[in-house]
Design a protein around this motif. Structure first.
Motif, PDB file in Angstrom:
ATOM      1  N   LYS A   1      -2.054  10.156   8.781  1.00 17.53           N
ATOM      2  CA  LYS A   1      -1.175  10.304   7.633  1.00 17.53           C
ATOM      3  C   LYS A   1      -1.319  11.706   7.053  1.00 17.53           C
ATOM      4  CE  LYS A   1      -0.155   8.023   3.218  1.00 17.53           C
ATOM      5  NZ  LYS A   1      -0.611   6.958   2.292  1.00 17.53           N
TER       6      LYS A   1
ATOM      7  N   ALA B   1      -8.799  10.559  -6.281  1.00 23.78           N
ATOM      8  CA  ALA B   1      -7.738   9.727  -5.694  1.00 23.78           C
ATOM      9  C   ALA B   1      -7.331  10.266  -4.325  1.00 23.78           C
ATOM     10  CB  ALA B   1      -6.533   9.690  -6.630  1.00 23.78           C
ATOM     11  N   GLU B   2      -7.286  11.594  -4.192  1.00 24.44           N
ATOM     12  CA  GLU B   2      -6.930  12.193  -2.900  1.00 24.44           C
ATOM     13  C   GLU B   2      -8.018  11.946  -1.858  1.00 24.44           C
ATOM     14  OE1 GLU B   2      -4.246  15.832  -4.816  1.00 24.44           O
ATOM     15  OE2 GLU B   2      -6.260  16.220  -4.044  1.00 24.44           O
TER      16      GLU B   2
ATOM     17  N   THR C   1      -1.878  13.355   4.381  1.00 23.97           N
ATOM     18  CA  THR C   1      -2.367  13.282   3.004  1.00 23.97           C
ATOM     19  C   THR C   1      -2.568  14.677   2.428  1.00 23.97           C
ATOM     20  OG1 THR C   1      -4.675  13.284   3.712  1.00 23.97           O
ATOM     21  CG2 THR C   1      -3.578  11.138   3.550  1.00 23.97           C
TER      22      THR C   1
ATOM     23  N   ASP D   1      -9.940   9.270  -1.811  1.00 20.80           N
ATOM     24  CA  ASP D   1      -9.753   7.868  -1.424  1.00 20.80           C
ATOM     25  C   ASP D   1      -8.582   7.724  -0.464  1.00 20.80           C
ATOM     26  OD1 ASP D   1     -11.874   7.056  -2.986  1.00 20.80           O
ATOM     27  OD2 ASP D   1     -10.625   6.521  -4.708  1.00 20.80           O
ATOM     28  N   GLU D   2      -7.509   8.455  -0.721  1.00 23.85           N
ATOM     29  CA  GLU D   2      -6.336   8.399   0.146  1.00 23.85           C
ATOM     30  C   GLU D   2      -6.684   8.896   1.552  1.00 23.85           C
ATOM     31  OE1 GLU D   2      -1.720  10.042   0.005  1.00 23.85           O
ATOM     32  OE2 GLU D   2      -3.362  11.400  -0.563  1.00 23.85           O
TER      33      GLU D   2
ATOM     34  N   ASP E   1      -8.931   6.227   3.169  1.00 19.17           N
ATOM     35  CA  ASP E   1      -8.185   5.004   3.469  1.00 19.17           C
ATOM     36  C   ASP E   1      -7.440   5.156   4.793  1.00 19.17           C
ATOM     37  OD1 ASP E   1      -9.026   3.659   1.249  1.00 19.17           O
ATOM     38  OD2 ASP E   1      -7.238   4.079   0.047  1.00 19.17           O
ATOM     39  N   ASP E   2      -6.908   6.334   5.026  1.00 21.24           N
ATOM     40  CA  ASP E   2      -6.206   6.584   6.282  1.00 21.24           C
ATOM     41  C   ASP E   2      -7.185   6.702   7.443  1.00 21.24           C
ATOM     42  OD1 ASP E   2      -3.878   7.254   7.918  1.00 21.24           O
ATOM     43  OD2 ASP E   2      -4.666   9.296   7.921  1.00 21.24           O
TER      44      ASP E   2
ATOM     45  N   LYS F   1      -8.667   3.253   8.484  1.00 19.61           N
ATOM     46  CA  LYS F   1      -7.691   2.158   8.527  1.00 19.61           C
ATOM     47  C   LYS F   1      -8.062   1.076   9.544  1.00 19.61           C
ATOM     48  CE  LYS F   1      -4.548   4.839  11.542  1.00 19.61           C
ATOM     49  NZ  LYS F   1      -5.253   6.131  11.409  1.00 19.61           N
TER      50      LYS F   1
END
Length: 889
Positions: free
Chosen positions: A2, A339-340, A4, A342-343, A346-347, A350
């Motif tokens: 992703k 937050a970035e 991000t 975590d993003e 998260d990717d 996955k």
């Protein structure tokens, strides 16, 4: 992957500039290193001790707690603390040097890497600081009393953390921009009573001006303004401001040696490096510059932390020098960067659905990224000494690394451990890149390229091992790592970086030639690398002159070289798809592999093979001066390493390389003696593939049978480095009236060979276990489901090679996973880490692990190759998903 926000920053540029210009590049221990040793006798551990480190201006680097610097280490920011009981401020981490610890060097602090993005746009670290006097003397004295057969005496054993009488200090960074860093310190009091805590965010320049070099004669300056900010002016980096929210005062001194304390010579300047320490502890202002200028400065925060409560301080280090309110957007930026992060994860995670494993993996990734360090070492200058020095340099009785005068390093490198091994180790670094490639393939590729550069690699082609002795020989794993990084990069970005392969391939050719010319004593394709990273696994030190005279032919050295040839073959084939001329190189390595395979089967001369038919295992062969040869029958990882020499070539690839295919077929037709060594070349395997491997059907089954035997190599936590057979049956070798013995020891070393906490005589080591898993998966890619083995041996359970590989991987992962009783094996010896709410979710990725119970051993923050657990979690998670999908259908 992703696209991000963090991924975009990674892709913005491939070097260590831009968003990566500032990072956790400070060492955690600069004292006690080879680089700082200017003693006559080469007493690296003793020349600069922890006690002296606060008063001596380092020559080659800097250290600190939770610190950062620019990518050349010119400007440094780290944190000091004082609990109002210690005789000194806690400015750097304490531990024991090699001779002081009963099992070698050992950091005696509690700290944990909790998070980091690849560009260090967000980072988080936890440091646990006692509220009572830090037990410096107690740790030193007790460990000095203990011998090798006793466990190490750790800081938790002192009782200083009893009753939760300590601070949890969280250090966090969030970048507003490339040169704009926000910093937050949050100190939690875990005790039932309030406690004083002094927090000292400290900013300083690495001392480049005191050594008598005209080009570095410039001295930068820090200038304080009220109690709110420090102006930073550096000729190379430009102007910055360090904003300090709510500081009680600013304190200044110089990053200069206290020559009076160190050498009995009058100080040339009044405010030396230890000035801040002396002022805080004594309260006397004579040690600091009240004009608020210097090359080292700190903000002084005097806090009373309430019982069960916390305090927070905010800082900003920025090239935005005209901010009217530096903290106006502070919280907003912090939340955005978190937050970035975590993003991004998260990717990246996955495929990992287990919450516990996601936490383990993310902390493993964090440790890999926190263990970057600016490594600076000009060997020629170091050998000669500098034109201007704070003491009389008398030269060196035994000049270390004398033949490496060309070596000049000034790079951001991945360290094995920034306290216990704050210097790169060539083969460690190769394993690091495999995990780093998942985070940041550009950084991983640069790491492999840099150690092969002309100012690292010796002109004769040897790679530098590590700073204690660059001439030691590490296993040749860089070609393997190069191919793994290429594959991971291709998987993540959809396209392989062939230019990277080609660039590295040429340098690897030089190193491969060095191995062939220097480590094949008889020219018969059997190799004797010596040390090869396995330290004390053998009967005697394989890097030293043998007590018997003569020479060794090593099963591991030869196995490593067979693996090297196949790695180079695969790389050459891949480059050939773009540049067909490389098919000649592919042919060269194909034939070289066959010659090594022939030598592994049967040697010339005394006809002793490395393979022992009686034991069905590979051993080293000792050749004595009287021309006799004998097998050294130690059942160790040495005999498993031939398993790593495996490669698969499929028909589709061969059809695209007609010149290479034609040469292969000619060899197999006209050299039947060599053709017979290639497993079923004319019998395609799964997916029309062909197998190149040292291990053929029978030998492979016999080796796997022993490796998967729980009374020998197979532990509940992976593959042991030595067979447990030697626990009751030590191997003994008699020479010169002395008995040399190799015995299975699952934990700390009992042998003085190579000293320190190294022990390959039984524990679990991640790098070689990872190679075992990787090799088994390659075998499966050829054999498919048709080839089944018994796992564990004598269990009656039959499975495919892939399933067995996943079982080994799961055992390794289980070191960090709670068992049925809720305990984590890595902390077998610590109830606190199993149950306490402030400890139980914190992971340490040790250097190696107890072969019987999985307990963590050796360097406690060995993020490097143990970080491979992150890859194993990914591999096993993907496997489980595929199996679940198959069962659903």
């Amino acid at each position: 992957m992703k696209d991000t926000a963090e991924r975009k920053r990674i892709h913005a540029r491939a070097d260590n500039k831009g968003w990566k210009k500032w990072g956790p590049y400070l060492a955690e221990r600069q004292w006690g290193t080879v680089r700082e040793d200017y003693s006559y006798w080469g007493d690296s551990w003793g020349f600069i001790s922890h006690e002296l480190s606060r008063s001596y201006a380092y020559r080659w680097g800097e250290d600190g707690i939770g610190g950062i610097s620019d990518n050349k280490g010119h400007v440094c920011l780290a944190f000091a603390f004082w609990n109002h009981h210690d005789p000194i401020i806690k400015e750097r981490l304490f531990g024991l040097t090699g001779p002081e610890g009963n099992h070698g060097e050992d950091v005696k602090e509690l700290y944990y890497y909790l998070d980091s993005t690849p560009t260090h746009s967000y980072m988080k670290l936890l440091y646990k600081y006692p509220q009572q006097a830090f037990p410096y003397a107690k740790l030193s004295e007790e460990n000095r009393k203990r011998n090798r057969l006793q466990p190490e005496y750790e800081i938790l054993d002192t009782g200083v953390f009893n009753d939760n009488r300590y601070f949890d200090i969280y250090i966090e960074y969030a970048k507003a921009d490339e040169n704009d860093l926000l910093v937050k310190i949050t100190a939690h009091n875990r005790y039932t009573k309030e406690a004083p805590l002094t927090i000292l965010p400290t900013l300083w320049f690495r001392n480049t001006w005191s050594w008598g070099y005209e080009q570095f004669n410039y001295k930068p300056i820090l200038n304080g303004i009220a109690n709110r900010q420090i102006d930073v002016n550096h000729r190379l980096l430009g102007r910055y401001k360090f904003y300090l929210d709510g500081a009680d005062e600013l304190i200044f001194c110089e990053n200069e040696t206290n020559t009076e304390k160190m050498f009995g010579k009058p100080n040339a300047i009044p405010y030396t490096k230890d000035g801040i320490n002396n002022y805080i502890v004594t309260g006397k202002k004579q040690y600091i510059n009240r004009n608020q200028i210097g090359s080292k400065a700190a903000g002084h925060y005097k806090k009373i932390v309430p019982a069960g409560g916390s305090v927070e301080i905010r800082l900003r280090f920025s090239n935005q020098t005209h901010l009217t309110n530096a903290f106006e957007d502070f919280d907003e930026i912090f939340e955005q960067r978190k937050a970035e992060a975590d993003e991004f994860y998260d990717d990246l995670q996955k495929n990992v659905t287990d919450p516990e494993l996601r936490t383990v993996q993310r902390q493993a990734f964090a440790g890999m990224l926190w263990n970057k360090q600016f490594f600076y070492y000009n060997v020629n200058e170091w050998l000669k000494g500098d034109p201007k020095m704070p003491f009389e340099f008398k030269g060196r009785a035994y000049p270390r690394n004398l033949t490496w005068k060309h070596m000049y390093t000034a790079n951001i490198l991945s360290m094995p451990d920034k306290w216990e091994y704050p210097w790169f180790a060539a083969w460690d670094l190769a394993f690091h890149t495999v995990t780093l490639a998942r985070l940041d393939p550009y950084f991983a590729k640069r790491q492999l390229a840099v150690v092969l550069r002309e100012y690292y690699m010796h002109p004769n082609g040897q790679l530098p091992a590590y700073e204690w002795n660059f001439s030691d020989v590490n296993p040749p794993v860089h070609a393997w790592a190069t191919w793994k990084v290429y594959e991971i990069d291709r998987e993540m970005n959809g396209q392989g970086d062939v230019a990277f392969l080609e660039r590295v391939f040429h340098k690897l050719l030089l190193n491969f030639t060095w191995w062939v010319n220097r480590k094949d004593a008889e020219g018969n394709n059997v190799f004797s690398g010596g040390f090869l990273g396995l330290d004390n696994i053998g009967v005697f030190d394989r890097s030293a002159e043998l007590p018997t005279g003569g020479y060794l032919e090593q099963a591991d050295g030869t196995g490593w070289m067979a693996m090297y040839t196949l790695n180079m073959l695969r790389i050459a084939c891949e480059i050939s798809l773009v540049r067909p001329a490389y098919q000649d190189m592919a042919s060269k390595f194909f034939e070289h592999f066959l010659h090594i395979a022939a030598a592994m089967k049967s040697l010339g001369g005394d006809k002793i093979s490395l393979w022992d038919e009686e034991d069905q295992f590979y051993y080293d062969v000792l050749h004595t001066p009287d021309k006799k040869g004998m097998l050294l029958k130690v059942r160790s990882m040495v005999g498993l390493i031939p398993l790593f020499a495996v490669e698969i070539l499929d028909d589709d690839l061969l059809e695209k390389l007609p010149d290479f295919k034609r040469r292969v077929e000619w060899v197999l037709t006209n050299r039947p003696d060599l053709a017979s060594l290639v497993s079923r070349w004319h019998e395609p395997g799964k997916g029309e593939s062909h197998l190149l491997a040292l291990l053929r059907g029978h030998r492979m089954k016999m080796l796997l049978k022993r490796m998967f035997d729980e009374t020998e190599f197979l532990s509940d936590y992976g593959i042991r480095a030595l067979s447990k057979f030697h626990e009751k049956h030590p191997y003994e070798f008699y020479v010169n009236g002395e008995v040399l013995r190799v015995k299975y020891t699952p934990a700390e070393s009992e042998s003085s060979i190579f000293g320190g906490n190294s022990n390959w005589r039984g524990p679990i080591w991640f790098p070689l276990n990872f190679l075992i898993v990787d090799s088994l998966l390659k075998f499966y890619n050829y054999y498919g489901d048709d080839y089944e083995i018994e796992y564990p041996t004598n269990s009656g359970n039959v499975m495919t090679v892939r399933e067995a590989a996943m079982c080994v991987a799961e055992r390794l992962i289980n070191i960090f996973r709670r068992d049925a009783n809720g305990n984590i094996p890595v902390y077998t010896s610590s109830k606190l880490f199993q149950e306490d709410e402030h400890f139980k979710d914190l992971y340490l990725f040790y250097e190696y692990f107890n072969g019987d119970n999985g307990d963590g051993l050796g360097a406690s923050h060995q993020m490097g190759w143990t970080g491979l657990v992150a890859d194993l979690i990914e591999i096993t998670s993907v496997h489980k998903q595929k199996m679940s999908e198959l069962s659903a259908h």
